[in-house]
Design a protein around this motif. Structure first.
Motif, PDB file in Angstrom:
ATOM      1  N   LYS A 105       0.834  -1.207   0.000  1.00 43.34           N
ATOM      2  CA  LYS A 105       0.000   0.000   0.000  1.00 43.34           C
ATOM      3  C   LYS A 105       0.870   1.259   0.000  1.00 43.34           C
ATOM      4  CE  LYS A 105      -4.158  -2.035   2.039  1.00 43.34           C
ATOM      5  NZ  LYS A 105      -5.039  -2.036   0.851  1.00 43.34           N
ATOM      6  N   LYS A 147      -3.316   1.533   7.858  1.00 49.21           N
ATOM      7  CA  LYS A 147      -3.256   0.386   6.945  1.00 49.21           C
ATOM      8  C   LYS A 147      -1.913  -0.329   7.036  1.00 49.21           C
ATOM      9  CE  LYS A 147      -6.369   2.492   3.584  1.00 49.21           C
ATOM     10  NZ  LYS A 147      -6.720   2.669   2.167  1.00 49.21           N
ATOM     11  N   VAL A 157      -6.719  -3.227   7.453  1.00 50.49           N
ATOM     12  CA  VAL A 157      -7.083  -1.806   7.506  1.00 50.49           C
ATOM     13  C   VAL A 157      -7.954  -1.538   8.714  1.00 50.49           C
ATOM     14  CG1 VAL A 157      -8.422   0.001   6.343  1.00 50.49           C
ATOM     15  CG2 VAL A 157      -6.854  -1.431   5.033  1.00 50.49           C
ATOM     16  N   GLU A 188      -3.443   7.497   6.722  1.00 54.35           N
ATOM     17  CA  GLU A 188      -4.032   8.403   5.728  1.00 54.35           C
ATOM     18  C   GLU A 188      -5.313   9.045   6.208  1.00 54.35           C
ATOM     19  OE1 GLU A 188      -4.521   5.836   2.238  1.00 54.35           O
ATOM     20  OE2 GLU A 188      -6.674   5.793   2.617  1.00 54.35           O
ATOM     21  N   GLU A 189      -5.584  10.174   5.629  1.00 53.38           N
ATOM     22  CA  GLU A 189      -6.788  10.964   5.867  1.00 53.38           C
ATOM     23  C   GLU A 189      -8.047  10.117   5.672  1.00 53.38           C
ATOM     24  OE1 GLU A 189      -7.009  13.467   2.487  1.00 53.38           O
ATOM     25  OE2 GLU A 189      -8.964  14.287   3.002  1.00 53.38           O
ATOM     26  N   MET A 191     -11.572   9.589   4.305  1.00 51.79           N
ATOM     27  CA  MET A 191     -12.335  10.199   3.210  1.00 51.79           C
ATOM     28  C   MET A 191     -13.824   9.945   3.393  1.00 51.79           C
ATOM     29  SD  MET A 191     -10.120   9.422  -0.246  1.00 51.79           S
ATOM     30  CE  MET A 191      -9.846   7.660   0.000  1.00 51.79           C
ATOM     31  N   GLU A 195     -18.409   4.338  -1.676  1.00 50.81           N
ATOM     32  CA  GLU A 195     -17.397   3.530  -2.378  1.00 50.81           C
ATOM     33  C   GLU A 195     -17.957   2.861  -3.621  1.00 50.81           C
ATOM     34  OE1 GLU A 195     -14.457   1.217   0.077  1.00 50.81           O
ATOM     35  OE2 GLU A 195     -15.822   1.888   1.642  1.00 50.81           O
ATOM     36  N   GLU A 287      -7.918   2.335  -2.861  1.00 49.24           N
ATOM     37  CA  GLU A 287      -6.837   1.372  -3.085  1.00 49.24           C
ATOM     38  C   GLU A 287      -6.903   0.865  -4.520  1.00 49.24           C
ATOM     39  OE1 GLU A 287      -7.096  -2.536  -1.418  1.00 49.24           O
ATOM     40  OE2 GLU A 287      -9.229  -2.692  -1.817  1.00 49.24           O
TER      41      GLU A 287
END
Ligand SMILES: Nc1ncnc2c1ncn2[C@@H]1O[C@H](COP(=O)(O)OP(=O)(O)O)[C@@H](O)[C@H]1O
Ligand SMILES: [Mg+2]
Length: 429
Positions: A105, A147, A157, A188-189, A191, A195, A287
């Motif tokens: 990742k 992650k 995750v 990571e931020e 979001m 999806e 991803e």
């Protein structure tokens, strides 16, 4: 054409079915390891271990295999496609280096940064950088997503509710909770948004997309409870992934990624799975995967119109034939996963399965995910996700109804499934 398919899940059953029924080029279809559903349309092989690449190469040479289609990520990350290509065998599936878009990742995020592909803000850290990692978490107003870098079978995750939980997740990963996969972490931020999944069939340079799909990751209705490998999907998710959004996905995500992979001397040949977060009409990447997704493939290939073998073989040869895919799809498909009670944690195996023919008589298409034959050749459950029940129709509503009308006919002890697969897609209509 003679084709060898590698894999044994619902995705591979759908691939086998589509190659068999949606192509005029198919001759001999073989599968390893396969499953009872796959063997309804494909032949057995004497390949005992798919990690034994020499054995696979020898089989391909002996049976004059023209194309190998690799379903799962693990063999790709272990270099199966590289070894097959070195032996002169056309292969649909990326090299080990290109498969890093899924197997690391951190690599995927660095590629997105380098090639300006929209995704969540992030940094990655290894275990020598624990303090920096913990400090980075405090930079975010909302708790960031944690992650594990490597392949973790969909369990690597953590979407924490608090900053505290985020920090604990980092400490657990560095403590070895995910083995080698957690030796490095991406932070990571978070979001917002909804999806969706888009599959791009790629020949290293060019690509063509298939119908967009939407998965249902959580075990419970209304997207509640634990994350799973996916409890069902529908396609096309055309109300969520509108033609305008699809255009952005192609121009801002898929093409730059393919160009970037080529620039890095690791061209991507195979199915590029784009996991997207869509918010206010803007797609960003959650991803990438280096192969078809499960349970989306069963729905996406059900609505596929064109010549599927011609598509895969032309991509594998590096000259994708875009005319192998028709722009229209064949209505809608809803795929509902029947799982074993307890999934995604521990669950039983070995329960007898009945009613598949009756469910097919209700016009459902049944794909085998985790099934096997016992010593009496009876069909038994052999995995967390057991079967996929697909309904097709000219509207999503009809597709959903066909799947749900067929499900009661299928019985095994402890059968569980979500009652609301596809409902998300109806909200827009
Ligand atoms: N940055 C993010 N913001 C919000 N949700 C996320 C984010 N990253 C991941 N998720 C959620 O976690 C799930 C799993 O993450 P993903 O990156 O797809 O890893 P994997 O499929 O390997 O487990 C996603 O499907 C999504 O629901
Ligand atoms: Mg995912």
């Amino acid at each position: 054409m003679n084709i060898l398919l590698i894999g044994s899940g619902g995705r591979e059953h759908a691939l086998a079915w589509a190659m068999r029924t949606k192509s005029s080029f198919m001759r001999g279809l073989y599968a390893a390891p396969g499953n009872p559903g796959i063997f309804e349309v494909a032949r057995h092989t004497d390949i005992e271990d798919i990690n034994d690449h020499d054995q696979i190469i020898q089989f391909c040479q002996r049976l004059m295999i023209d194309l190998v289609v690799v379903g799962p990520e693990q063999p790709l990350a272990l270099g199966l496609a590289d070894n097959l290509r070195s032996a002169g065998i056309f292969t649909f599936g990326p090299s080990r280096a290109a498969a890093r878009i899924e197997s690391s990742k951190a690599f995927a995020k660095d590629m997105m940064r380098k090639y300006n592909i929209p995704t969540a803000a992030y940094k990655h850290f290894d275990h020598t950088q624990v303090h920096d990692a913990l400090a980075y978490i405090d930079n975010f107003s909302k708790p960031p997503v944690i992650k594990a870098d490597g392949l973790a079978a969909g369990k690597g995750v953590i979407v924490p509710r608090t900053h505290e939980e985020a920090k604990n997740a980092v400490l657990e990963m560095f403590g070895g909770a995910f083995g080698k996969a957690g030796a490095a972490v991406v932070i990571e931020e978070f979001m917002e948004g909804e999806e969706a999944s888009v599959f791009a069939i790629c020949d290293g340079t060019n690509f063509i997309t298939l119908a967009p799909a939407q998965d249902h990751k959580r075990i419970g209705d209304g997207d509640t409870g634990k994350n799973t490998g996916g409890m069902g999907a529908y396609a096309p998710a055309d109300a969520l992934v509108t033609p305008e959004i699809m255009d952005k996905v192609k121009k801002r995500i898929i093409q730059p990624l393919l160009d970037g992979m080529r620039a890095e001397k690791t061209p991507f040949i195979g199915c590029l799975f784009c996991g997207l977060m869509i918010h206010n009409g803007e797609p960003r990447v959650v991803e990438f995967n280096a192969r078809f997704g499960d349970p989306e493939t069963q729905a996406v290939l059900s609505v596929f119109e064109g010549d599927f073998v011609r598509l895969l073989s032309s991509a594998a040869r590096g000259e994708i034939d875009k005319s192998a895919v028709r722009s229209s799809t064949n209505g809608y498909c809803c795929n509902v996963v029947l799982a074993a009670e307890g999934y995604p944690d521990t669950y039983n195996k070995g329960m007898r399965i009945s009613g598949i023919e009756e469910a097919r008589a209700m016009n459902a298409r049944i794909f085998h995910s985790g099934t096997a034959r016992d010593e009496n050749k009876e069909l038994i459950a052999n995995g967390g996700r057991v079967l996929g029940v697909c309904g097709s129709g000219d509207t999503l509503e009809k597709a959903i109804n066909i799947a749900y009308q067929a499900i009661p006919y299928i019985e095994f002890e402890g059968k569980v499934f979500r009652k609301d697969i596809g409902q998300k897609g109806l909200r827009y209509t």
